[in-house]
Write a protein that holds these residues in place. Structure first.
Motif, PDB file in Angstrom:
ATOM      1  N   ASN A 179       0.805  -1.219   0.000  1.00  0.00           N
ATOM      2  CA  ASN A 179       0.000   0.000   0.000  1.00  0.00           C
ATOM      3  C   ASN A 179       0.842   1.274   0.000  1.00  0.00           C
ATOM      4  O   ASN A 179       0.426   2.292  -0.533  1.00  0.00           O
ATOM      5  CB  ASN A 179      -0.990  -0.018   1.166  1.00  0.00           C
TER       6      ASN A 179
ATOM      7  N   ARG B  17       1.498   1.689  -3.594  1.00  0.00           N
ATOM      8  CA  ARG B  17       0.291   2.091  -4.330  1.00  0.00           C
ATOM      9  C   ARG B  17      -0.043   3.549  -4.059  1.00  0.00           C
ATOM     10  O   ARG B  17      -0.399   4.297  -4.968  1.00  0.00           O
ATOM     11  CB  ARG B  17      -0.877   1.184  -3.950  1.00  0.00           C
TER      12      ARG B  17
ATOM     13  N   GLU C 206      -2.483   5.116  -6.552  1.00  0.00           N
ATOM     14  CA  GLU C 206      -3.445   4.027  -6.744  1.00  0.00           C
ATOM     15  C   GLU C 206      -4.186   3.763  -5.440  1.00  0.00           C
ATOM     16  O   GLU C 206      -3.646   4.032  -4.363  1.00  0.00           O
ATOM     17  CB  GLU C 206      -2.708   2.745  -7.172  1.00  0.00           C
TER      18      GLU C 206
END
Lengths: 438, 255
Positions: free
Chosen positions: B104, B107, B112
């Protein structure tokens, strides 16, 4: 010449004595005066006294603190306390009924000490006279002379209290230089079971001195789980002492988290009095800035087949100082006793300090005793590994500190509380507390 | 494209890499082979940004950017991944938590959406299957008590989840039996693509039977001393590294 702190307390006592609860009781009046005299005579312990070597109080004698007047508005309670069913709140050394709740079906007998001071029968008088008369050092004297409230809690024989009882000790910090004192007695009768969560919070960064002395007695087969989270301001001085007596087959489990303060002393003085009594005492000191915490654990094995496990973890950053003293004492005749102690510490800055002293006093041959103490740093290989996966250095450090504390932190009771504690400790990482399951 | 030009690196004042040149374009797998002590792991650590590895001369560029000016976590976010030869054990940090956070972080840096626990688990399971493992690996402490093979698989799992643009595998084959080796290789092969570059560091030719490289380089005494196609690996396997040293001595004698 008498030191300002002692003079200050003498003057305050003079002014406020007549308003203290139970003043009309001659015996109590006398007891308070005697203990104040004893305090003034002994003065605060200095560096030469071994037990206070790393936390000398002598310097405090140059300051003066006023006793609280009137009733203060309690500062807001932290979120994890909102929803709890059993909550006893003390603000500036006084019971705060409006913030407390203890439903009748709690199966616990509770009275504020102030009420019992005013109004008691012979049996209650005996109980509180013993409570106010116990202990013999400066802290015991000071607290007994000036504590005007506290808790008397009893769980009747065989009762098992399901919901934990939250004991909340708050400083309102409505003005600087206040001092408040509490004394309490918690009794678990035979086979009783209780869980306690102690909270020490305050409402600001004002200077404050407080002392809390509690006696906890576990009768045969009683079980107590006690969790403490001490989270006071950087200028708070807290002197806390908990004396625990455990009778045969009684079981005690303590998890004490200290965030320190200007000066915080947390003492857990445990006596395993009955056969097969057991004590499991663990703690964490997580210190930053200039905070100081001195954690003291003493376990006295008086009887056969008693057992104890003491585990403390210290993390000292910035210019903080973590002190730990763990004394395991096995009396002659306590055969089959098992006693273990470990103190592991992380020293995270060249200006921080960790002092750890494990002490074994074994007066019997047939016992198992072990102790160990370490002071180390975060593993640079582990830091690099985490950073190579995209974690910032700050995050990686927080994760490794959390992992270091994990074996103690997993003992925290509820996820909400555990999350609160970990966020207050700057770990921004709930894992070691709640144990994330995916 | 990874470009290393005249790289000199010292560790604790001792020169280890002494003028290393290497170019790995995206879409290619390059193998680095060489005897023990040649500087293979030093190269891996320098690329990932480990402290204590001092560049005294030369440059490393990734897509034209100066890699050495980036902190290790910035390199990770930029798509660099090192599969460690000896992954460190971190008891008390749950593997799933660690991996999901790492995924994460990347991301987030790319704008994202983060994976929630369910999406993460689905993605991780898919990749675990590829390398012949199950969820058990995720529920434990990070590398805590893992066998040598489990540690290597966990590295490959991280690589598969993080989908790096430059993956460096530092002796990922060491300590693996042939079945585990095959599974690890299939993990790497699954990730091969025109956007991705791989640097596979190994002592033995064995791994290269399963991950067929585009180029093979021999690293000795801190430099690339020979480069060639996959057949170079086979020759090294047959003849060892001795002939290279002889060849170098001969060329030095000629001046």
């Amino acid at each position: 010449m008498i030191a300002p702190l002692l003079q200050g307390f003498l003057d305050e006592f003079e002014r406020l004595e007549a308003a203290m609860p139970g003043y009309e009781q001659a015996w109590l009046r006398q007891l308070r005066r005697d203990r104040l005299d004893a305090f003034v005579t002994s003065g605060l312990p200095g560096r030469r006294e071994e037990a206070w070597k790393y936390t000398p109080l002598k310097g405090l004698e140059q300051r003066a603190f006023a006793l609280p007047r009137g009733s203060a508005l309690p500062p807001p309670l932290p979120p994890p306390l909102d929803a709890v069913r059993h909550r006893l709140v003390f603000v500036d050394g006084r019971f705060a009924p409006e913030s407390s709740r203890l439903p009748a079906d709690a199966e616990i007998e509770f009275l504020p000490l102030s009420e019992v001071f005013r109004n008691h029968d012979a049996a209650a008088r005996f109980r509180i006279a013993r409570l106010m008369g116990s202990g013999e050092d400066a802290l015991d004297h000071l607290n007994a002379a000036l504590a005007t409230d506290g808790l008397l809690l009893r769980v009747p024989a065989g009762r098992s209290v399901r919901e934990p009882v939250h004991l909340v000790y708050l400083g309102s910090k409505q003005s600087s230089g206040r001092a408040w004192h509490l004394r309490g007695l918690i009794e678990l009768e035979g086979g009783a079971r209780l869980r306690i969560v102690e909270h020490f919070y305050d409402g600001g960064e004002e200077a404050e001195l407080s002392s809390v002395i509690n006696e906890i007695q576990l009768a045969a087969d009683a079980e107590l789980e006690l969790v403490r989270f001490q989270d006071m301001g950087a200028r708070s001085i807290l002197l806390s002492r908990t004396r625990l007596q455990v009778e045969a087959r009684g079981r005690l489990r303590i998890t004490a988290i200290d965030r320190g303060g200007e000066l915080v002393r947390s003492e857990w003085l445990t006596t395993l009095r009955g056969r097969e009594a057991h004590g499991d005492i663990a703690g964490v000191a997580r210190l930053r800035g200039r905070q100081h915490a001195d954690q003291v654990v003493e376990v006295r094995h008086l009887e056969r087949d008693t057992s104890a496990e003491v585990r403390f973890r210290g993390v000292a950053e910035d210019q903080s100082r973590a002190v730990f003293t763990g004394t395991l004492h096995v009396a002659p005749g306590a055969s089959g006793a098992e006693t273990r102690l470990s103190s592991r510490n992380l020293l995270l800055s060249p200006q921080a300090e960790v002092d750890t002293r494990p002490v074994l006093e074994i007066h019997h041959d047939e016992v198992v005793a072990a102790h160990g103490a370490t002071v180390g740093q975060l593993d640079p290989e582990a830091l690099f590994y985490l950073r190579s996966r995209g974690f910032s250095e700050t995050m990686a450090r927080a994760i490794l500190i959390g992992a270091f504390l994990e074996e103690i932190s997993i003992r925290l009771p509820e996820p909400r509380f555990a999350e609160w504690v970990s966020s207050r400790m700057g770990l921004d990482h709930p894992l070691p507390w709640g144990g994330e399951k995916t | 494209m990874l470009e290393i030009v005249d790289l000199h690196v010292s560790v604790g004042g001792t020169p280890i890499l002494k003028g290393l040149d290497l170019r790995v374009p995206r879409g290619e797998v390059h193998a680095i082979m060489g005897p023990n002590g040649a500087g293979k792991s030093t190269l891996a650590y320098v690329l990932a940004g480990k402290e204590g590895y001092e560049r005294t001369r030369g440059d490393i560029r990734w897509d034209g950017k100066d890699l050495l000016s980036l902190a290790p976590e910035q390199r990770a976010i930029a798509g660099i991944f090192l599969a460690f030869q000896y992954p460190v054990e971190i008891p008390g940090v749950n593997n799933a938590y660690f991996l999901r956070t790492a995924v994460n972080l990347k991301r987030k840096a790319r704008g994202e959406p983060e994976l929630d626990a369910v999406e993460f688990l689905r993605a991780a399971r898919e990749r675990l299957r590829l390398i012949g493992s199950d969820d058990g690996l995720l529920q434990r402490g990070l590398n805590e008590g893992f066998s040598g093979g489990e540690k290597k698989r966990n590295e490959i799992l991280q690589m598969l989840m993080l989908e790096p643009e430059l993956a460096i595998l530092d002796e990922t084959d060491s300590g693996l039996d042939i079945d585990a080796l095959r599974l690890v290789a299939s993990g790497v092969n699954a990730l091969r693509s025109p956007e991705r570059a791989f640097l596979v560091i190994t002592h033995y030719q064995r791994l290269l039977e399963h991950i067929v490289p585009d180029r093979v380089h021999v690293l000795a005494e801190g430099r690339i001393v020979a480069s060639g196609g996959p057949d170079l690996a086979q020759r090294l396997e047959r003849e060892g590294y001795g002939w290279l040293a002889e060849r170098r001595r001969a060329s030095e004698a000629l001046g």
